[in-house]
Design an enzyme around this catalytic site. Sequence first.
Site, PDB file in Angstrom:
ATOM      1  N   GLY A  41      -8.220   9.319   8.949  1.00 58.93           N
ATOM      2  CA  GLY A  41      -8.599   9.479  10.350  1.00 58.93           C
ATOM      3  C   GLY A  41      -9.662  10.526  10.605  1.00 58.93           C
TER       4      GLY A  41
ATOM      5  CB  ALA B  76      -8.037   7.303   4.060  1.00 62.83           C
TER       6      ALA B  76
ATOM      7  CE  LYS C 254      -3.157   2.672   2.790  1.00 66.05           C
ATOM      8  NZ  LYS C 254      -3.745   2.865   4.120  1.00 66.05           N
TER       9      LYS C 254
ATOM     10  CG  ASN D 165      -6.722   1.294  11.470  1.00 61.24           C
ATOM     11  OD1 ASN D 165      -5.533   1.047  11.325  1.00 61.24           O
ATOM     12  ND2 ASN D 165      -7.305   1.050  12.622  1.00 61.24           N
ATOM     13  CB  THR D 166      -9.562   5.968  12.477  1.00 65.51           C
ATOM     14  OG1 THR D 166      -8.222   6.078  11.996  1.00 65.51           O
ATOM     15  CG2 THR D 166      -9.700   6.798  13.745  1.00 65.51           C
TER      16      THR D 166
END
EC number: 2.8.1.10
Lengths: 257, 65
Positions: free
Chosen positions: A157, A184, A96, A206-207
Amino acid sequence: MRDFYGTTLKNGLMLGTAQYPSPAIMVEAFKRSAACVATVSLRRESGNDRAGQDFWAIIRDLGVHVLPNTAGCHSVKEAVTTAHMAREVFGTKWIKLEVIGEEDTLQPDVFGLVEAARILTDDGFQVFPYTTEDLVVAGKLLDAGCEVLMPWGAPIGSGLGLNNPYGLKSMRAHFPDVPLVIDAGLGLPSQAAQAMEMGFDAVLLNTAVAKAGDPAAMAEAFAGAVHAGHLAAAADPMEPRDMAAPSTPVLGKAFLL
Amino acid sequence: MKLQLNGEAIETDANTLVALLEEQGFGDAKVATAVNGQFVPATLRETQSLNENDLIEVLAPMQGG
């Protein structure tokens, strides 16, 4: 699902491994989401505590595809060197590729990204470039040898969702045969569903999961949303219209004035 | 010989990268290495000599998004 460099994934959910309250909660999140790709990174290791070795053992036991990143890299050289180190440690050609160009938004440096992508694909890597929705950049990444593109939904994020739906729809329309992953910026499952409904092949987040009050439950919620969005896209959604159109037949209605 | 290992100044008797890894407790750990910003594959660690003030990076798997 679409192929990613010859690998067919069983669903469109890619999940990060950072920021969880504990390793056990991360494992539970992966189990409940059934995510089939885990993003990982490389950092300095201490010969004393060997924290990275323990983490790697946990990831291996997940039984998922591993996608190492070059997070935090700000130059082509740094990203290329990190990619080489990741290939050796993780034993995968997948990378990535992140080349960060702006600190406040963590926006990719698309010029460096294209250059690094070319170097790495020439060297046998299978590059997943973290990019914007810019169509010209996308074309140059494909010219450089990338077979997957990963446009951002919003800054990393931020949890803002899909900041530029028009641009992302354009990207989908321009590159109908290229696997596209929203990478993202997602904060809610509805945003993942929206991306999948638009025809994207996967989402990477992720976040939104790791920082939820109950990460495992949120992971499961995202899995449901990704599945729903994927089914919806395949079911050929109706065209929206400005004016109402009665769904109940008018023909045969009683005259009751 | 003085050099920098992951940003920390250390004193070492090792004169090759593989010897340094052994000395610093990495042994058979799954790590990747770089010397002065250049990636050094595991197969070349034995022949990678070290010099005064070299910058050594030893990286391992870590959480990432």
